[in-house]
Motif scaffolding. Structure first.
Motif, mmCIF file in Angstrom:
data_model
loop_
_atom_site.group_PDB
_atom_site.id
_atom_site.type_symbol
_atom_site.label_atom_id
_atom_site.label_comp_id
_atom_site.label_asym_id
_atom_site.label_seq_id
_atom_site.Cartn_x
_atom_site.Cartn_y
_atom_site.Cartn_z
ATOM 1 N N ARG A 156 0.816 -1.220 0.000
ATOM 2 C CA ARG A 156 0.000 0.000 0.000
ATOM 3 C C ARG A 156 0.848 1.269 0.000
ATOM 4 O O ARG A 156 0.500 2.262 -0.636
ATOM 5 N N GLY A 208 1.654 2.162 -3.317
ATOM 6 C CA GLY A 208 0.517 2.169 -4.230
ATOM 7 C C GLY A 208 0.367 0.903 -5.045
ATOM 8 O O GLY A 208 -0.536 0.785 -5.876
ATOM 9 N N TYR A 227 -3.484 -0.002 -5.830
ATOM 10 C CA TYR A 227 -4.261 0.755 -4.842
ATOM 11 C C TYR A 227 -4.595 2.145 -5.366
ATOM 12 O O TYR A 227 -3.769 2.823 -5.985
ATOM 13 N N GLU A 228 -5.830 2.528 -5.096
ATOM 14 C CA GLU A 228 -6.296 3.872 -5.427
ATOM 15 C C GLU A 228 -6.965 4.444 -4.187
ATOM 16 O O GLU A 228 -7.802 3.781 -3.566
ATOM 17 N N THR A 229 -6.576 5.648 -3.824
ATOM 18 C CA THR A 229 -7.144 6.277 -2.625
ATOM 19 C C THR A 229 -8.419 7.015 -2.986
ATOM 20 O O THR A 229 -8.423 7.890 -3.852
ATOM 21 N N GLY A 250 -10.220 8.912 1.368
ATOM 22 C CA GLY A 250 -9.285 8.621 2.445
ATOM 23 C C GLY A 250 -8.991 7.153 2.643
ATOM 24 O O GLY A 250 -8.252 6.793 3.560
ATOM 25 N N ARG A 251 -9.544 6.285 1.805
ATOM 26 C CA ARG A 251 -9.316 4.846 1.945
ATOM 27 C C ARG A 251 -8.543 4.313 0.742
ATOM 28 O O ARG A 251 -8.775 4.734 -0.394
ATOM 29 N N ALA A 252 -7.633 3.377 1.020
ATOM 30 C CA ALA A 252 -6.870 2.742 -0.050
ATOM 31 C C ALA A 252 -7.664 1.537 -0.545
ATOM 32 O O ALA A 252 -7.786 0.533 0.154
#
Length: 434
Positions: free
Chosen positions: A303, A306, A312-314, A317-319
């Protein structure tokens, strides 16, 4: 007419009895712990700050020591924000929070070691670094102080050898976040005195932790079993599954997160560093999956970068994790490089093999005397590693399957795991504690 207890009731009783048994240490009968009121924590990172919070909540005086002001400030801020958040949420009275903070000293002055009843080292997980820290502790800490390492898998005796008082050294393996996680592995070194072990258990009790005593061995109980579990899952992605299928199958069984999602959250470089530290002693003939190393070499460390086993994409505020075609390409290429003809794996096979790997490693640990009781394994895995509480733990699961089924399954596991697989004696797991 009597009815058999439900599985839920049997699991609850199993866990309660396991906790009661873990608290019993007959070898310490008549041994008095040393008095501990002032605790010094070395390292103001997430782990050190969490340990400090636990100690402050328990009414101890805490000195938080760091080697540079910037790191110390981050740790102190983390602790203050924790208490401010608890007060704002109505979980702690303002006066209680103020009392806790009043017992906290933050410093870069190593001479404060001389005042501590117990020192807990929570620095970078590297043997040479920890030995340097303990050598420095040894020159300043007062005689009789208990010296503890928060190492999660390193050789405690090698750490203790950096001091002239290995009898005063023990391991206290906290789990992150240390102020919330209840489990605490209390590691007994080869020269740890009974008095020091008793002190570690008493401090654990004051911190409201669930202590499980383990002998000194690589990974102790939890990380050793989890490593075997993760290794079996790596075998399965090499054979035909993809990370997202393995994770989904184990989450369906009840794990909060599958092993590859957990690896991404923790950072793939942590296990990579551990594997590299073992490379010189690894059996060259044993099966070894290179996929995790290939991901790390590609800069996919989880994470924090990324990308790891997932992309991972934010958002908000969440990954959010998504399967990544690049990972699939790496997995397929690694299988082809070994001449492995990939096949479909059913979810039931994924679950069974992952759990059997845990059970087998538990049998090995019990046979080696690393774990004291089979039920200690369940306490560790349920309270520290996300094993579904409703399933009781790997030992409970194994006993429910029965010896004949387990022996057959374990023979199959040995066959698919290939060279290097060591089969444990299931009697250690199946034998009920008296």
């Amino acid at each position: 007419m009597t009815t058999s207890p439900s599985k839920e009731d049997r699991v609850l009783l199993h866990q309660l009895l396991a906790e009661s048994d873990a608290a019993e240490q007959p070898s310490l009968a008549g041994v008095s712990p040393r008095s501990v009121q002032r605790l010094l924590v070395i390292g103001a990172g997430t782990m050190g700050s969490g340990i400090a919070i636990s100690a402050l909540d328990a009414g101890l005086d805490v000195v938080l020591l760091e080697q540079d002001e910037a790191a110390l400030l981050r740790g102190a801020t983390r602790i203050r924000e924790h208490y401010a958040g608890r007060v704002a949420a109505g979980k702690v009275e303002a006066a209680t929070a103020a009392d806790g903070l009043s017992r906290l000293i933050t410093t870069t002055d190593w001479s404060r070691l001389a005042d501590a009843d117990m020192v807990i080292e929570a620095v970078f997980e590297d043997l040479a670094v920890k030995q340097q820290v303990f050598e420095r502790i040894d020159g300043i800490a007062r005689p009789g102080a208990v010296l503890a390492s928060n190492t999660s898998y390193l050789d405690l005796d090698a750490i203790a050898s950096a001091t002239a008082r290995p009898q005063d050294v023990l391991g206290l393996h906290f789990f992150s976040p240390a102020n919330l996680m209840r489990l605490l592995e209390v590691v007994r070194g080869d020269k740890t005195s009974p008095e020091v072990l008793a002190t570690g258990l008493e401090v654990a009790k004051r911190l409201r932790k669930l202590p499980v005593v383990t002998a000194n061995a690589f990974g102790f109980v939890g990380n050793r079993i989890y490593s075997a579990y993760r290794r079996q899952c790596e075998f399965m992605i090499e054979e035909g599954a993809l990370p997202q299928q393995v994770d989904a199958a184990l989450e369906a069984f009840g794990f909060a997160m599958g092993p590859f999602a957990v690896a991404d959250m923790s950072g793939l470089d942590i296990a990579w560093r551990m594997r590299k530290s073992l490379a010189a002693t690894r059996d060259p003939g044993a099966r070894y999956v290179q996929i995790p190393d290939l991901l790390c070499e590609a800069g996919r460390l989880g994470r924090k970068t990324g990308a790891g086993y997932y992309a991972y994409e934010t958002m908000a505020g969440r990954a959010l994790r998504q399967p990544d075609p690049m990972v699939e390409a790496i997995v397929l290429s690694a299988s082809a490089a070994k001449g492995i003809v990939r096949r479909a794996l059913a979810d039931e096979e994924i679950q069974r093999r992952a759990l059997l790997a845990m059970v087998n490693e538990a049998a090995l640990l019990l046979g080696e005397g690393v774990a004291q009781r089979a039920t200690d394994v369940d306490l560790v895995m349920v309270n520290g590693y996300g094993f579904p509480r409703k399933e009781g733990g790997p030992v409970f699961w194994a006993r429910d399957r029965g010896e004949q089924v387990l022996q057959t399954d374990l023979a199959c596991l040995a066959a698919v795991s290939g060279p290097g697989f060591v089969r444990g004696d299931l009697r250690h797991v199946l034998m009920q504690e008296v």
